[in-house]
Design an enzyme around this catalytic site. Structure first.
Site, mmCIF file in Angstrom:
data_model
loop_
_atom_site.group_PDB
_atom_site.id
_atom_site.type_symbol
_atom_site.label_atom_id
_atom_site.label_comp_id
_atom_site.label_asym_id
_atom_site.label_seq_id
_atom_site.Cartn_x
_atom_site.Cartn_y
_atom_site.Cartn_z
ATOM 1 N N PRO A 37 16.478 -6.013 -17.004
ATOM 2 C CA PRO A 37 15.671 -5.197 -17.918
ATOM 3 C C PRO A 37 14.770 -4.154 -17.271
ATOM 4 C CG PRO A 37 14.645 -7.319 -17.633
ATOM 5 C CD PRO A 37 15.915 -7.366 -16.824
ATOM 6 N N CYS A 38 15.367 -3.116 -16.701
ATOM 7 C CA CYS A 38 14.540 -2.055 -16.121
ATOM 8 C C CYS A 38 13.791 -1.280 -17.210
ATOM 9 C CB CYS A 38 15.376 -1.116 -15.251
ATOM 10 S SG CYS A 38 16.867 -0.496 -16.020
ATOM 11 N N HIS A 39 14.178 -1.488 -18.476
ATOM 12 C CA HIS A 39 13.444 -0.838 -19.569
ATOM 13 C C HIS A 39 12.034 -1.416 -19.716
ATOM 14 C CE1 HIS A 39 15.404 -4.376 -21.478
ATOM 15 N NE2 HIS A 39 14.306 -4.438 -22.196
#
Length: 346
Positions: free
Chosen positions: A314-316
């Site tokens: 989850p780089c978001h």
């Protein structure tokens, strides 16, 4: 997300897809509203007003553009194309000719054009590649070349051998040492995603409009010494099921196996990303500190950008020091959607 009028107007001049979903362009002189990346002729700045949602545009009396179709999901696979793809997955030996498409009410030229745009090959070449992928896996499992070829729907060994060599670079009998990376389109609420998988697990999950996608394909093919081919993979079924549950707010932790080609530092950054709790966010500085390298903020940012597995890694969830949304390969609007989705289901 607040944007200046200057930035938004420049975005429509550049047809910038990264602003998709962030705003809509309404043209006073025509009464039409468009998505930022619309390819139609651009209006003068004085004739444009910007809105955050399509609903606002409709309430102000604007009609959706027939060129960019702002009410549709960008790059979404049409239902009729999904049906064709699903049929081939269920029966790779099936051969659909132009006459078969016409009987279904599909124009062969339209089908050909869509496959060329979204897969880089014609529909007939796509079918052939699917059959070859199926035969390749049978040969890898010990089946004979002749049986694998005819079971996959090929009418001659010579035709099979030539097509096989064009894709894998070797004759079928010499293919034991080769590998294949399977590729599949997956539909989500945020548009089409491209998934890639090998025996070990999912190795790529990206939105189909990500600019670095071709570069990522090349990198993966080189790492695995493999050819990327349209085809089915046992990991895709679980991936699709979990992605659907995630978007429905019913899943926080993914279980689908992953394989993460990269340097030791990149892998440590990606593992750290997966430790950020669902519904929470962290800064690049906090990431670097938790890795024991507080001075490596920029390196952490670069490693985040090299992440090939969106949503699951989850780089978001990473934001700027001031809490502002920073760059995201799938577009800032998708990043905002994912953060809001998780917070609302926390």
């Amino acid at each position: 997300m607040k944007l200046s009028r200057k930035i938004m107007y420049q975005a429509i001049l550049d047809k910038d897809t990264s602003f998709e979903g962030v705003f809509f362009t309404a043209v006073k002189t025509t009464g039409i509203f468009c998505r930022p990346s619309c390819t139609a002729r651009k209006p003068k700045s004085d004739n444009v007003e910007f809105f955050s949602t399509s609903k606002e545009c409709l309430h102000r009396g604007y009609r959706p553009c027939k060129v960019c179709k702002p009410l549709h999901h960008l790059n979404k696979t049409p239902i009729e194309m999904n049906i064709l793809i699903d049929e081939l997955e269920a029966n790779p030996g099936k051969r659909l000719k132009d006459g078969d498409l016409l009987k279904r009410g599909l124009e062969p030229h339209t089908v050909r054009r869509w496959f060329l745009k979204n897969h880089g090959i014609t529909f007939h070449a796509y079918q052939r590649m699917f059959r070859i992928n199926t035969a390749f896996k049978k040969i890898q499992q010990g089946d004979g070349v002749t049986g694998a070829a005819f079971d996959a729907g090929f009418e001659s060994l010579s035709g099979f051998g030539e097509s096989f060599k064009n894709i894998f670079g070797v004759a079928p009998k010499k293919s034991k040492a080769k590998r294949v990376i399977d590729l599949k389109r997956i539909e989500t609420r945020l548009g089409t995603m491209i998934a890639c998988a090998v025996t070990e697990g999912i190795c790529l999950l990206e939105f189909s409009d990500r600019k670095m996608l071709e570069t990522e394909f090349i990198s993966l093919a080189r790492h695995f010494n493999a050819t990327i081919v349209q085809g089915s993979n046992p990991h895709f079924e679980l991936l699709e099921r979990e992605i659907a549950r995630y978007f429905d707010g019913q899943l926080r932790d993914f279980t689908v196996p992953l394989t993460l080609p990269g340097s030791a530092f990149q892998k440590s950054v990606w593992q750290q990303l997966m430790s950020i709790p669902y519904g929470a966010t962290a800064t690049y500085g906090e990431q670097a500190a938790k890795l024991g390298k507080p001075e490596a903020v920029r390196a952490v940012g670069r490693a985040n950008g090299m992440n090939r597995i969106s949503i699951i890694i989850p780089c978001h969830r990473v934001v700027g020091k001031d809490g502002a949304l920073t760059g995201y390969g799938g577009g800032i609007w998708r990043k905002q959607f994912l953060i809001d989705l998780e917070k609302s289901n926390k």
